[in-house]
Write a protein that holds these residues in place. Sequence first.
Motif, mmCIF file in Angstrom:
data_model
loop_
_atom_site.group_PDB
_atom_site.id
_atom_site.type_symbol
_atom_site.label_atom_id
_atom_site.label_comp_id
_atom_site.label_asym_id
_atom_site.label_seq_id
_atom_site.Cartn_x
_atom_site.Cartn_y
_atom_site.Cartn_z
ATOM 1 N N UNK A 208 18.924 -17.486 -8.677
ATOM 2 C CA UNK A 208 19.613 -18.145 -9.783
ATOM 3 C C UNK A 208 19.468 -19.650 -9.585
ATOM 4 N N UNK A 209 18.849 -20.312 -10.574
ATOM 5 C CA UNK A 209 18.523 -21.730 -10.467
ATOM 6 C C UNK A 209 18.986 -22.496 -11.699
ATOM 7 N N UNK A 210 19.348 -23.755 -11.481
ATOM 8 C CA UNK A 210 19.745 -24.584 -12.619
ATOM 9 C C UNK A 210 18.540 -25.007 -13.452
ATOM 10 N N UNK A 211 17.372 -24.964 -12.881
ATOM 11 C CA UNK A 211 16.165 -25.314 -13.629
ATOM 12 C C UNK A 211 15.816 -26.791 -13.612
ATOM 13 N N UNK A 212 16.615 -27.611 -12.917
ATOM 14 C CA UNK A 212 16.255 -29.027 -12.808
ATOM 15 C C UNK A 212 15.092 -29.166 -11.832
ATOM 16 N N UNK A 213 14.367 -30.254 -11.955
ATOM 17 C CA UNK A 213 13.207 -30.472 -11.076
ATOM 18 C C UNK A 213 13.615 -30.459 -9.606
ATOM 19 N N UNK A 214 14.726 -31.119 -9.277
ATOM 20 C CA UNK A 214 15.147 -31.174 -7.869
ATOM 21 C C UNK A 214 15.575 -29.801 -7.373
ATOM 22 N N UNK A 215 16.234 -29.029 -8.217
ATOM 23 C CA UNK A 215 16.672 -27.693 -7.833
ATOM 24 C C UNK A 215 15.474 -26.775 -7.616
ATOM 25 N N UNK A 216 14.510 -26.834 -8.511
ATOM 26 C CA UNK A 216 13.301 -26.022 -8.363
ATOM 27 C C UNK A 216 12.532 -26.401 -7.109
ATOM 28 N N UNK A 217 12.425 -27.692 -6.835
ATOM 29 C CA UNK A 217 11.697 -28.150 -5.644
ATOM 30 C C UNK A 217 12.388 -27.691 -4.365
ATOM 31 N N UNK A 218 13.699 -27.835 -4.327
ATOM 32 C CA UNK A 218 14.445 -27.428 -3.128
ATOM 33 C C UNK A 218 14.311 -25.930 -2.875
ATOM 34 N N UNK A 219 14.456 -25.132 -3.921
ATOM 35 C CA UNK A 219 14.322 -23.692 -3.755
ATOM 36 C C UNK A 219 12.882 -23.298 -3.437
ATOM 37 N N UNK A 220 11.940 -24.001 -4.020
ATOM 38 C CA UNK A 220 10.537 -23.718 -3.730
ATOM 39 C C UNK A 220 10.206 -23.929 -2.266
#
Length: 111
Positions: A86-98
């Motif tokens: 479950x992700x917020x979809x912001x660039x920083x959130x996607x990068x961190x989870x990636x």
Amino acid sequence: MGDELQEAVTRAAREWGPDKLSDGERDAIDKALKEGRYWLARLLEREARGRFVERRVSDQFKHLYDFSRNKGVDVIDPKTGCRYEILSGTASNLARHGRRLSGEVFRMLTF
């Protein structure tokens, strides 16, 4: 079932508002604002929103799925082995989870 999870994530995100903050979350955000750390206040609010969404979806589907923030991904379908994050979809959130989940294959459930 992934589509149903995505719909639940979207619904839960729509329910979110500052009134859903716990006292501790509100205090931490207020402290960050008083210190002029606006970036931290925004981050804390986004993290609180994420926890709210995860909790709502977990409450709705915990009888079907394994929800655990300590296993890497947020949700595992025990029948199929499919993994969901479950992700917020912001660039920083996607990068961190990636970075954190670079060795995992999972479906992103964004809000």
